[in-house]
Design an enzyme around this catalytic site. Structure first.
Site, PDB file in Angstrom:
ATOM      1  N   CYS A   1      25.722  11.334  25.524  1.00 59.84           N
ATOM      2  CA  CYS A   1      25.844  11.425  26.984  1.00 59.84           C
ATOM      3  C   CYS A   1      24.925  10.468  27.738  1.00 59.84           C
ATOM      4  O   CYS A   1      25.401   9.549  28.407  1.00 59.84           O
ATOM      5  CB  CYS A   1      25.572  12.859  27.431  1.00 59.84           C
ATOM      6  SG  CYS A   1      26.817  14.032  26.857  1.00 59.84           S
TER       7      CYS A   1
ATOM      8  N   THR B   1      33.705  13.075  30.652  1.00 58.37           N
ATOM      9  CA  THR B   1      32.827  12.417  31.616  1.00 58.37           C
ATOM     10  C   THR B   1      33.452  11.087  31.995  1.00 58.37           C
ATOM     11  O   THR B   1      33.612  10.203  31.158  1.00 58.37           O
ATOM     12  CB  THR B   1      31.431  12.203  31.017  1.00 58.37           C
ATOM     13  OG1 THR B   1      30.880  13.478  30.672  1.00 58.37           O
ATOM     14  CG2 THR B   1      30.511  11.506  32.009  1.00 58.37           C
TER      15      THR B   1
ATOM     16  N   PHE C   1      12.081  18.333  30.803  1.00 53.82           N
ATOM     17  CA  PHE C   1      12.334  16.904  30.615  1.00 53.82           C
ATOM     18  C   PHE C   1      11.101  16.044  30.887  1.00 53.82           C
ATOM     19  O   PHE C   1      11.218  14.879  31.242  1.00 53.82           O
ATOM     20  CB  PHE C   1      13.513  16.439  31.479  1.00 53.82           C
ATOM     21  CG  PHE C   1      14.842  16.954  31.006  1.00 53.82           C
ATOM     22  CD1 PHE C   1      15.614  16.221  30.124  1.00 53.82           C
ATOM     23  CD2 PHE C   1      15.300  18.201  31.411  1.00 53.82           C
ATOM     24  CE1 PHE C   1      16.831  16.708  29.662  1.00 53.82           C
ATOM     25  CE2 PHE C   1      16.508  18.697  30.960  1.00 53.82           C
ATOM     26  CZ  PHE C   1      17.278  17.954  30.082  1.00 53.82           C
TER      27      PHE C   1
ATOM     28  N   PHE D   1      28.645  20.356  31.629  1.00 53.05           N
ATOM     29  CA  PHE D   1      27.183  20.222  31.641  1.00 53.05           C
ATOM     30  C   PHE D   1      26.626  20.922  30.398  1.00 53.05           C
ATOM     31  O   PHE D   1      25.763  21.798  30.488  1.00 53.05           O
ATOM     32  CB  PHE D   1      26.600  20.821  32.917  1.00 53.05           C
ATOM     33  CG  PHE D   1      27.096  20.151  34.174  1.00 53.05           C
ATOM     34  CD1 PHE D   1      26.532  18.963  34.620  1.00 53.05           C
ATOM     35  CD2 PHE D   1      28.147  20.692  34.897  1.00 53.05           C
ATOM     36  CE1 PHE D   1      26.988  18.337  35.770  1.00 53.05           C
ATOM     37  CE2 PHE D   1      28.607  20.074  36.051  1.00 53.05           C
ATOM     38  CZ  PHE D   1      28.034  18.892  36.488  1.00 53.05           C
TER      39      PHE D   1
ATOM     40  N   LYS E   1      28.381  14.501  37.757  1.00 55.56           N
ATOM     41  CA  LYS E   1      28.007  14.475  36.339  1.00 55.56           C
ATOM     42  C   LYS E   1      27.170  13.246  36.019  1.00 55.56           C
ATOM     43  O   LYS E   1      26.120  13.333  35.361  1.00 55.56           O
ATOM     44  CB  LYS E   1      29.266  14.491  35.465  1.00 55.56           C
ATOM     45  CG  LYS E   1      29.014  14.313  33.956  1.00 55.56           C
ATOM     46  CD  LYS E   1      28.077  15.379  33.414  1.00 55.56           C
ATOM     47  CE  LYS E   1      27.702  15.153  31.959  1.00 55.56           C
ATOM     48  NZ  LYS E   1      28.734  15.449  31.002  1.00 55.56           N
TER      49      LYS E   1
END
Length: 436
Positions: free
Chosen positions: A261, A121, A250, A150, A205
């Site tokens: 992350c 990333t 979420f 991902f 991302k």
């Protein structure tokens, strides 16, 4: 196809193993001699469900090999994945030193055309930096591709083998063709390979992770407000999540996000914006709210014990930042440990996988138990930090007998409020009524 994966952390090891699983010939490269030797002997150095099975299968099949020599991996491969750490720097930016150092070494050793794939990333513009770094050392042709991962820790193998989408950032037509060929076995069900320019792929991302972190944080703020006005966040969440424009994923409130992350990616995008003269004001709020949310149980603990926390002993269930991983990076449990120790409390913790990592970090400042129930013996309260499945249906009678007081501070809302009331617990969770 012949593949090299530079770096064998969560991303690199999953990438290399899963690519081997579809018949590719993979060399994984790492500078850690002990780690490489352990992997050669069949030891998986991380905890990730289902990884051990395909890891062992592909080593035995000879499709997955390990080396400490970059030249060995580079000479072997047509496609070279960079799966190197990009840790948070002091100013919040992503530290690219590992990536650029390896890029320089690749440039010095390049003998024939390779496709160099940024799997780490990385901020916008990294592919360009990698290309310039390699080109400064060689005249051999090569291509640089941005191919962000991902993967969810705990589900990384499934996510790699059955991706919702694959993003390929490239302008080199040969590289695009070869990346599509490499990933064809993973998208047979029709999920897309989305080709775009390198900068857009890099930003995709960061934007995805920052949006998910924002969604989590907004729900935590709603939960905090529910506590003030007497609303029930579970009902609010159900009402919100049934809207197809929002979705129900979420939206679970808790004590904040952690891991390798979300925290660093949100900060990196925020810092990159500032460097370009743009302030992500939403991300400002996300960072600040999440920092506070990690210790949001502390005021509730202090209130319950009437500010007499010194000398109290707490049981901790869960240390990893999420279930099904041993990763403790930015885990809320670590912040809770520091906060309670500072108040003079003591702690005995249990986690199915993360205890060795926490012990390496905090030493003997807290105690570690051999089971979830052992952790609760003679504790003044139970604090739940991670929603491991084994914590979801405990023996409440055993729990009540072990605790000095039947008190639970649940940072993950594992239990039904009314059921806990009937069982005689003083139960404090997130965004729901406190019962006693």
């Amino acid at each position: 196809m012949k593949i090299a994966v530079i770096g064998t952390g969560y991303v690199g090891l999953v990438t290399g193993t899963c690519l081997a699983e579809t018949g590719n010939d993979v060399f994984c490269v790492d500078i850690d001699v002990d780690k490489v030797n352990r992997m050669r002997n069949g030891e998986v150095p991380i905890y990730e469900p289902h990884l051990d099975v395909i890891f062992d299968r592909n080593i035995k099949a000879g499709r997955l090999r390990f080396t400490t020599e970059l030249s060995e991996g580079l000479d072997h491969a047509d496609i070279v994945f960079l799966a190197l750490p990009t840790p948070e720097d002091e100013d919040g930016s992503a530290d690219l030193s590992y990536v650029l150092r390896v890029a320089e070494d690749i440039g010095k050793q390049l003998k024939s055309y390779k496709i160099i794939v940024d799997k780490s990333t990385v901020p916008v513009g990294t592919a360009e930096l990698v290309e310039k770094t390699i080109a400064a050392q060689t005249e051999v042709p090569f291509a640089v591709v941005s191919n962000p991962e991902f993967l969810r820790e705990g589900f990384a193998v499934d996510d790699f083998m059955k991706p919702e989408r694959i993003v390929v950032g490239a302008t080199d037509e040969t590289a695009i063709k070869e990346m599509k060929r490499l990933y064809a076995p993973f998208v047979r069900s029709g999920n897309p390979i989305i080709v775009m320019d390198e900068k857009s792929a890099e930003l995709t991302k960061y934007a995805a992770n920052s949006f998910l972190a924002t969604k989590i944080t907004f729900m935590n703020e709603v939960a905090n407000y529910c506590e003030l006005v007497g609303a029930d966040v579970d009902k609010v969440r159900a009402g919100m999540g049934s809207d197809s424009r929002i979705g129900n994923r979420f939206l679970f409130p808790g004590i904040g996000y952690g891991g390798s992350c979300f925290p660093k990616d949100v900060k990196a995008l925020h810092k990159a914006g500032k460097d370009s003269g743009y302030n992500f004001e939403i991300l400002d709020a996300v960072i600040n709210v999440n920092d506070a949310q990690k210790v949001s149980m502390v005021p509730k603990i202090k209130r319950y014990f009437k500010d007499q926390v010194a000398g109290k002993h707490f049981a901790f269930w869960g240390l990893a930042f999420k279930p099904e991983t041993d990763d403790i990076r930015e885990a809320p449990s670590l912040y809770m440990i520091e906060a309670l120790l500072e108040l003079g409390a003591t702690i005995t913790a249990y986690d199915p996988e993360a205890m060795p990592n926490v012990k390496a970090k905090v030493g003997d400042r807290i105690n570690f138990a051999g089971s979830m129930y052992e952790a609760t013996e003679n504790a003044d309260a139970l604090v739940i930090n991670t929603e491991w499945s084994i914590f979801r249906t405990p023996n409440l009678e055993t729990l009540k007998n072990n605790l000095n007081q039947a008190v639970i501070f649940d940072g993950r809302n594992l239990y039904d409020v009314n059921e806990m009331a009937l069982e005689g617990f003083h139960y404090i969770s997130v965004g729901r009524k406190e019962i006693s």
